[in-house]
Structure formats: C-alpha cells, structure tokens
Design a protein around this motif. Structure first.
Motif, short mmCIF file in Angstrom:
data_model
loop_
_atom_site.label_atom_id
_atom_site.label_comp_id
_atom_site.label_asym_id
_atom_site.label_seq_id
_atom_site.Cartn_x
_atom_site.Cartn_y
_atom_site.Cartn_z
N GLY A 24 0.77 -1.23 0.00
CA GLY A 24 0.00 0.00 0.00
C GLY A 24 0.79 1.28 0.00
O GLY A 24 0.22 2.37 -0.05
N THR A 25 2.11 1.24 0.05
CA THR A 25 2.91 2.45 0.04
C THR A 25 2.82 3.13 -1.32
O THR A 25 2.88 2.47 -2.36
CB THR A 25 4.38 2.14 0.35
OG1 THR A 25 4.45 1.47 1.62
CG2 THR A 25 5.23 3.40 0.42
N SER A 26 2.69 4.45 -1.32
CA SER A 26 2.62 5.20 -2.57
C SER A 26 3.96 5.13 -3.30
O SER A 26 5.01 5.38 -2.68
CB SER A 26 2.27 6.67 -2.31
OG SER A 26 2.41 7.45 -3.49
N TYR A 33 11.29 9.40 -0.55
CA TYR A 33 12.08 9.05 0.61
C TYR A 33 13.42 8.42 0.21
O TYR A 33 14.44 8.62 0.88
CB TYR A 33 11.30 8.08 1.51
CG TYR A 33 10.23 8.77 2.32
CD1 TYR A 33 10.48 9.98 2.94
CD2 TYR A 33 8.97 8.20 2.47
CE1 TYR A 33 9.49 10.61 3.69
CE2 TYR A 33 7.98 8.82 3.21
CZ TYR A 33 8.25 10.04 3.81
OH TYR A 33 7.29 10.66 4.55
N ARG A 34 13.39 7.68 -0.88
CA ARG A 34 14.64 7.09 -1.38
C ARG A 34 15.65 8.17 -1.73
O ARG A 34 16.82 8.10 -1.34
CB ARG A 34 14.34 6.22 -2.60
CG ARG A 34 15.56 5.78 -3.38
CD ARG A 34 15.16 4.95 -4.58
NE ARG A 34 16.31 4.61 -5.42
CZ ARG A 34 16.25 3.78 -6.45
NH1 ARG A 34 15.10 3.20 -6.77
NH2 ARG A 34 17.33 3.51 -7.17
N ILE A 170 3.26 8.92 5.51
CA ILE A 170 3.68 8.29 6.75
C ILE A 170 4.23 6.89 6.47
O ILE A 170 3.63 6.11 5.73
CB ILE A 170 2.51 8.20 7.74
CG1 ILE A 170 1.97 9.60 8.06
CG2 ILE A 170 2.93 7.48 9.02
CD1 ILE A 170 0.75 9.59 8.95
N ILE A 171 5.39 6.60 7.06
CA ILE A 171 5.96 5.25 6.99
C ILE A 171 5.36 4.42 8.12
O ILE A 171 5.52 4.75 9.30
CB ILE A 171 7.50 5.30 7.10
CG1 ILE A 171 8.08 6.09 5.92
CG2 ILE A 171 8.08 3.89 7.12
CD1 ILE A 171 9.59 6.21 5.96
N ALA A 178 13.18 0.37 6.34
CA ALA A 178 14.40 -0.32 5.92
C ALA A 178 14.53 -0.35 4.40
O ALA A 178 15.63 -0.16 3.87
CB ALA A 178 14.41 -1.74 6.48
N THR A 179 13.40 -0.55 3.71
CA THR A 179 13.44 -0.57 2.24
C THR A 179 13.83 0.79 1.69
O THR A 179 14.65 0.89 0.77
CB THR A 179 12.07 -0.99 1.69
OG1 THR A 179 11.73 -2.28 2.20
CG2 THR A 179 12.10 -1.04 0.17
N CYS A 180 13.25 1.86 2.23
CA CYS A 180 13.59 3.21 1.77
C CYS A 180 15.06 3.55 2.06
O CYS A 180 15.74 4.14 1.23
CB CYS A 180 12.67 4.23 2.43
SG CYS A 180 10.94 4.12 1.93
N LEU A 181 15.52 3.16 3.25
CA LEU A 181 16.92 3.42 3.59
C LEU A 181 17.86 2.68 2.66
O LEU A 181 18.84 3.25 2.15
CB LEU A 181 17.18 3.02 5.04
CG LEU A 181 16.78 4.03 6.12
CD1 LEU A 181 16.94 3.41 7.50
CD2 LEU A 181 17.63 5.29 6.01
#
Length: 294
Positions: A24-26, A33-34, A170-171, A178-181
C-alpha cells in the motif's frame, strides 16, 4: 566486479520495493524518501572528503552489436515468453494486489510497457550524458550528491501535487523504513558514485550492458524468496542475457587495450634534448608527430 555487485543491489531493491508497494505504500512517496535518504547519506561524504565506437568490419565490433541484441532479446523473452513451469506452480501474491491492478486489462498492460520504455530511454540518456559531464567535472562523489539533491527536489514537487493525503507520507512499518533506507543509501547514493566512476573508466555502453543481469538476478531471487513462478522462457532468456554480456565484454576488450596503448604513448611523448656545449638538460614535452622546430 563493481557492476555485478551493483546489479545485485538493484535486484534486492526491486524485490523489497515490490513487497513494500504491494502493501500500500505510494510509489511517489517511496521514491521521494529514497532520494531524501540518498542525499542525506552522500552529502557528508562530499563535505569531508569517451563515446562508444563500433567498427562493423571488425569481429569485435560485430560482437558488441550481436551481444547487445542478444542481451535485449534475452531480457524481453524473460518477460514475454512462458513455456512449461520450472518452479512454483502458484504465486503467493494474487494478481489483484499487483501495482497495475488487474493484469488482464490490456490497456493498463500497454501503458505500463510504454512507461517502462520511456524510463529506459531516459536512463540511457542519463548514462550517455555522464561522459561529457565526467570530463569537465571529474569529482564523482560531488556529482552524485548533486544528482541526489535535485532528484529529491523533483520528487518532492511531483509527490506534493499527486499525493495530497498526509497519511500517504507516513511510513507505517520498520520494513518500509528499511526498504527506503536501503534503496536510498545503496541503490542511489553508492550506486550513482560507482556508476559514474565506471562510466569514466569504460564508457556508458560498458555500464549499460550489465543492466540485463539484474533481470536474471531478480527472476532467480523472486522464485526463491517470493515464490513467484518461473517458466522455461525465463531460463532461456537468462542464458541469452549471460551469453550476450560475455560477447559484448569480449568486443570491448580491444577498446581497453587500445586506450591503454594510447595512454602509454602519451606518457612517453616527453623527450629530452641535450644542448651542445651545455651541462644542463632541457626537458621538452611535446607531440612527436609535430616537428619541434619550425
């Protein structure tokens, strides 16, 4: 070795991003964020611290063309060809949870293909533009930092207009964070720096030819980790990609030897002239192709 490790990192990002986006993350928020994490990571390090030629009359020049075509055909066949199933008779992720919705909708499938094609064209231009940029701006770390910063600004503007719901920003879990980081630090910050260095050393074609390898890695890891289906077409396509990659690298080997010979000639172009009746020696660095005296 650097490019192989880079494609492995891209493969991990592809798999982890799929899991995050399906939950569900946009996609726009994820990319934003990446880029933010990439910029934050690379700027502290910044603070402290040839175009491609092809000769169709030469067998190595033909190897570049045929190898590139083989890689492309292999990558396409991994996506389009099916055949008998090899692994995983059923997928754990249902089609209705796909990023594009119902894949039976041919219009959405066509739009998705066009979007991927446009993205590939832009990526190819980006690799090519780095050649003249590296010649005038050889600081790869600084160049990567500025790319991450401007990428963050662009993504922020787009995300602001398309995702106006505050909840989309919102994360919600540690896995998303962790995925974005990982995507920002490894797949953007470090990857941009390594890619710029490789392009400055071997050119854009050398860097681009390793991209189909990511498709092979993703296919294998997706079958083992996400339990996605693997077909005979994927196996055949993967073999074509690897064969094409080796053919292109064999064709590029001659360019590497020629460039090394040219650098050796340039380094040895300095001559020493002993002036008659003088104890001193004058060093004259010049081009031996032109006369020293008119």
């Amino acid at each position: 070795m650097a490019m192989i490790l880079l494609q492995l990192c891209y493969a991990v990002v592809t798999l982890s991003a799929r899991v995050t986006l399906v939950n569900g993350t946009s996609p726009r928020v994820f990319i934003l964020y990446r880029q933010v994490f990439a910029t934050i990571f690379i700027f502290p390090f910044l603070y402290f611290s040839r175009y491609e030629t092809v000769n169709i009359r030469n067998i190595r020049g033909l190897a570049k063309i045929s190898g590139a075509v083989l890689c492309v055909v292999g990558a396409i066949s991994m996506t389009l060809l099916r055949g008998p199933k090899i692994l995983n008779s059923e997928s754990t992720l249902p089609l209705e949870n796909s990023l594009l919705g119902d894949l039976t909708d041919q219009n959405m499938w066509l739009i998705g293909c066009l979007c991927v094609f446009a993205s590939t064209v832009c990526y190819s231009l980006w690799l090519t533009f780095q050649v003249p940029v590296s010649a005038y701006y050889p600081d790869h770390l600084s160049l990567s930092a500025w790319m991450c910063l401007f990428g963050t600004i662009q993504c922020a503007v787009v995300t602001f207009f398309f995702d106006k719901d505050p909840n989309a920003w919102i994360i919600h879990s540690y896995s998303e964070l962790a995925t974005c980081l990982y995507a920002g630090v490894v797949s953007s910050a470090l990857a941009f720096t390594v890619q710029a260095w490789v392009i400055s050393k071997r050119g854009p074609l050398f860097s681009a030819m390793f991209n189909p390898l990511c498709t092979v890695i993703v296919t294998i890891l997706a079958s083992l980790i996400l339990r996605e289906e693997m077909f005979t077409g994927s196996l055949i396509g993967g073999i074509c990609v690897i064969m094409g990659l080796y053919i292109v690298l064999w064709g590029k080997a001659e360019d590497v030897m020629i460039n090394q010979e040219q650098r050796d000639i340039t380094n040895n172009s300095g001559v020493k002239i002993q002036i008659e009746d003088s104890p001193n020696t004058v060093n004259c660095n010049g081009d031996l192709k032109n006369p020293l005296l008119s």
